[in-house]
Scaffold this motif. Sequence first.
Motif, PDB file in Angstrom:
ATOM      1  N   ALA A  89       0.804  -1.224   0.000  1.00  0.00           N
ATOM      2  CA  ALA A  89       0.000   0.000   0.000  1.00  0.00           C
ATOM      3  C   ALA A  89       0.839   1.278   0.000  1.00  0.00           C
ATOM      4  CB  ALA A  89      -0.951  -0.005   1.193  1.00  0.00           C
ATOM      5  N   ASP A  90       2.016   1.238   0.605  1.00  0.00           N
ATOM      6  CA  ASP A  90       2.840   2.444   0.711  1.00  0.00           C
ATOM      7  C   ASP A  90       4.016   2.479  -0.258  1.00  0.00           C
ATOM      8  OD1 ASP A  90       1.245   3.460   2.774  1.00  0.00           O
ATOM      9  OD2 ASP A  90       2.374   2.362   4.292  1.00  0.00           O
ATOM     10  N   VAL A  91       4.090   1.526  -1.168  1.00  0.00           N
ATOM     11  CA  VAL A  91       5.187   1.503  -2.132  1.00  0.00           C
ATOM     12  C   VAL A  91       4.940   2.599  -3.175  1.00  0.00           C
ATOM     13  CG1 VAL A  91       6.342   0.152  -3.928  1.00  0.00           C
ATOM     14  CG2 VAL A  91       5.621  -0.959  -1.797  1.00  0.00           C
ATOM     15  N   PRO A  92       5.911   3.492  -3.373  1.00  0.00           N
ATOM     16  CA  PRO A  92       5.732   4.545  -4.371  1.00  0.00           C
ATOM     17  C   PRO A  92       5.658   3.965  -5.783  1.00  0.00           C
ATOM     18  CG  PRO A  92       7.700   4.949  -3.026  1.00  0.00           C
ATOM     19  CD  PRO A  92       7.177   3.605  -2.659  1.00  0.00           C
ATOM     20  N   VAL A  93       4.834   4.585  -6.608  1.00  0.00           N
ATOM     21  CA  VAL A  93       4.692   4.187  -8.011  1.00  0.00           C
ATOM     22  C   VAL A  93       5.019   5.394  -8.885  1.00  0.00           C
ATOM     23  CG1 VAL A  93       3.117   3.373  -9.818  1.00  0.00           C
ATOM     24  CG2 VAL A  93       2.901   2.499  -7.477  1.00  0.00           C
ATOM     25  N   ILE A  94       5.960   5.213  -9.782  1.00  0.00           N
ATOM     26  CA  ILE A  94       6.307   6.243 -10.762  1.00  0.00           C
ATOM     27  C   ILE A  94       5.744   5.782 -12.096  1.00  0.00           C
ATOM     28  CG2 ILE A  94       8.164   7.433 -11.980  1.00  0.00           C
ATOM     29  CD1 ILE A  94       9.948   6.740  -9.543  1.00  0.00           C
ATOM     30  N   THR A  95       4.886   6.586 -12.688  1.00  0.00           N
ATOM     31  CA  THR A  95       4.339   6.232 -13.994  1.00  0.00           C
ATOM     32  C   THR A  95       5.145   6.929 -15.081  1.00  0.00           C
ATOM     33  OG1 THR A  95       2.710   8.013 -13.882  1.00  0.00           O
ATOM     34  CG2 THR A  95       2.011   5.820 -13.138  1.00  0.00           C
ATOM     35  N   MET A  96       5.189   6.270 -16.230  1.00  0.00           N
ATOM     36  CA  MET A  96       5.919   6.842 -17.359  1.00  0.00           C
ATOM     37  C   MET A  96       5.141   6.575 -18.635  1.00  0.00           C
ATOM     38  SD  MET A  96       9.063   4.163 -17.440  1.00  0.00           S
ATOM     39  CE  MET A  96       8.719   2.413 -17.443  1.00  0.00           C
ATOM     40  N   ALA A  97       5.210   7.523 -19.523  1.00  0.00           N
ATOM     41  CA  ALA A  97       4.544   7.381 -20.817  1.00  0.00           C
ATOM     42  C   ALA A  97       5.394   8.073 -21.867  1.00  0.00           C
ATOM     43  CB  ALA A  97       3.152   7.993 -20.778  1.00  0.00           C
TER      44      ALA A  97
END
Length: 117
Positions: free
Chosen positions: A78-86
Amino acid sequence: MPSSRRVLLIEQDTAVRASLSAALAGRGAEVVVASDGADGLARLEDGAAPAVVLLGLRQPRLGSEAFVTAMRADPRFADVPVITMAGDGHHRHGPTPFDVDDVLALVLSLCDPDRHA
Protein backbone atom coordinates in the motif's frame (compact mmCIF):
# COMPACT_ATOMS: atom_id res chain seq x y z
CA MET A 1 9.31 -3.72 4.83
CA PRO A 2 10.40 -3.01 1.25
CA SER A 3 13.79 -4.15 0.03
CA SER A 4 15.74 -0.89 -0.17
CA ARG A 5 17.24 -1.46 -3.64
CA ARG A 6 14.51 -3.58 -5.27
CA VAL A 7 12.72 -1.96 -8.21
CA LEU A 8 9.74 -3.48 -9.98
CA LEU A 9 9.84 -2.33 -13.61
CA ILE A 10 6.61 -2.87 -15.57
CA GLU A 11 6.91 -1.95 -19.23
CA GLN A 12 5.49 -3.56 -22.36
CA ASP A 13 8.10 -2.14 -24.77
CA THR A 14 10.97 -4.63 -24.83
CA ALA A 15 13.65 -2.05 -25.74
CA VAL A 16 12.57 0.41 -23.06
CA ARG A 17 12.34 -2.37 -20.48
CA ALA A 18 15.84 -3.66 -21.34
CA SER A 19 17.38 -0.19 -21.34
CA LEU A 20 15.91 0.82 -17.99
CA SER A 21 16.66 -2.54 -16.42
CA ALA A 22 20.32 -2.40 -17.47
CA ALA A 23 20.69 1.20 -16.32
CA LEU A 24 19.12 0.51 -12.92
CA ALA A 25 21.14 -2.68 -12.39
CA GLY A 26 24.28 -0.75 -13.34
CA ARG A 27 23.51 1.64 -10.48
CA GLY A 28 23.15 -1.20 -7.96
CA ALA A 29 19.40 -1.74 -8.00
CA GLU A 30 17.87 -5.21 -7.85
CA VAL A 31 15.53 -5.02 -10.85
CA VAL A 32 12.50 -7.25 -11.22
CA VAL A 33 10.93 -6.91 -14.67
CA ALA A 34 7.38 -7.48 -15.84
CA SER A 35 5.92 -7.11 -19.32
CA ASP A 36 2.48 -5.87 -18.22
CA GLY A 37 0.30 -5.18 -15.17
CA ALA A 38 -0.82 -8.78 -14.72
CA ASP A 39 2.80 -9.95 -14.83
CA GLY A 40 3.66 -7.13 -12.40
CA LEU A 41 1.14 -8.36 -9.83
CA ALA A 42 2.60 -11.86 -10.13
CA ARG A 43 6.11 -10.47 -9.56
CA LEU A 44 4.92 -8.67 -6.41
CA GLU A 45 3.89 -12.04 -5.01
CA ASP A 46 7.27 -13.61 -5.91
CA GLY A 47 9.43 -11.85 -3.37
CA ALA A 48 10.11 -8.94 -1.06
CA ALA A 49 8.20 -5.72 -1.59
CA PRO A 50 10.01 -3.34 -3.91
CA ALA A 51 11.22 0.07 -2.79
CA VAL A 52 9.52 1.56 -5.85
CA VAL A 53 7.48 0.51 -8.89
CA LEU A 54 8.29 2.03 -12.27
CA LEU A 55 5.13 1.59 -14.33
CA GLY A 56 4.51 2.22 -18.01
CA LEU A 57 1.05 3.71 -18.49
CA ARG A 58 0.10 1.61 -21.52
CA GLN A 59 -0.27 -2.05 -20.59
CA PRO A 60 -1.75 -4.76 -22.84
CA ARG A 61 -3.49 -6.97 -20.26
CA LEU A 62 -4.03 -5.38 -16.87
CA GLY A 63 -3.91 -1.60 -17.32
CA SER A 64 -1.80 0.66 -15.15
CA GLU A 65 -4.77 2.04 -13.18
CA ALA A 66 -6.08 -1.46 -12.44
CA PHE A 67 -2.56 -2.56 -11.45
CA VAL A 68 -2.21 0.29 -8.95
CA THR A 69 -5.70 -0.36 -7.53
CA ALA A 70 -4.89 -4.05 -7.01
CA MET A 71 -1.46 -3.28 -5.56
CA ARG A 72 -2.84 -0.71 -3.11
CA ALA A 73 -5.51 -3.20 -1.95
CA ASP A 74 -2.73 -5.38 -0.51
CA PRO A 75 -1.45 -3.88 2.78
CA ARG A 76 2.08 -5.17 2.04
CA PHE A 77 2.33 -2.86 -0.97
CA ALA A 78 0.00 0.00 0.00
CA ASP A 79 2.84 2.44 0.71
CA VAL A 80 5.19 1.50 -2.13
CA PRO A 81 5.73 4.55 -4.37
CA VAL A 82 4.69 4.19 -8.01
CA ILE A 83 6.31 6.24 -10.76
CA THR A 84 4.34 6.23 -13.99
CA MET A 85 5.92 6.84 -17.36
CA ALA A 86 4.54 7.38 -20.82
CA GLY A 87 6.15 8.09 -24.14
CA ASP A 88 4.82 9.58 -27.30
CA GLY A 89 6.20 6.81 -29.49
CA HIS A 90 9.19 8.90 -30.60
CA HIS A 91 12.39 7.83 -28.92
CA ARG A 92 14.36 11.05 -28.65
CA HIS A 93 16.76 9.64 -26.06
CA GLY A 94 17.93 6.40 -27.68
CA PRO A 95 15.80 3.34 -26.87
CA THR A 96 13.60 5.27 -24.43
CA PRO A 97 11.22 8.18 -25.08
CA PHE A 98 12.56 10.04 -22.01
CA ASP A 99 15.85 10.90 -20.36
CA VAL A 100 17.01 7.76 -18.54
CA ASP A 101 19.26 9.75 -16.19
CA ASP A 102 16.25 11.72 -14.94
CA VAL A 103 14.29 8.52 -14.33
CA LEU A 104 17.27 6.86 -12.62
CA ALA A 105 17.75 9.81 -10.28
CA LEU A 106 14.10 9.73 -9.23
CA VAL A 107 13.94 5.95 -8.79
CA LEU A 108 17.21 5.74 -6.89
CA SER A 109 16.20 8.60 -4.59
CA LEU A 110 13.26 6.41 -3.53
CA CYS A 111 15.65 3.52 -2.91
CA ASP A 112 17.48 5.49 -0.22
CA PRO A 113 17.62 3.24 2.88
CA ASP A 114 17.08 6.28 5.17
CA ARG A 115 13.71 6.81 3.52
CA HIS A 116 12.43 3.54 5.06
CA ALA A 117 13.70 4.20 8.58
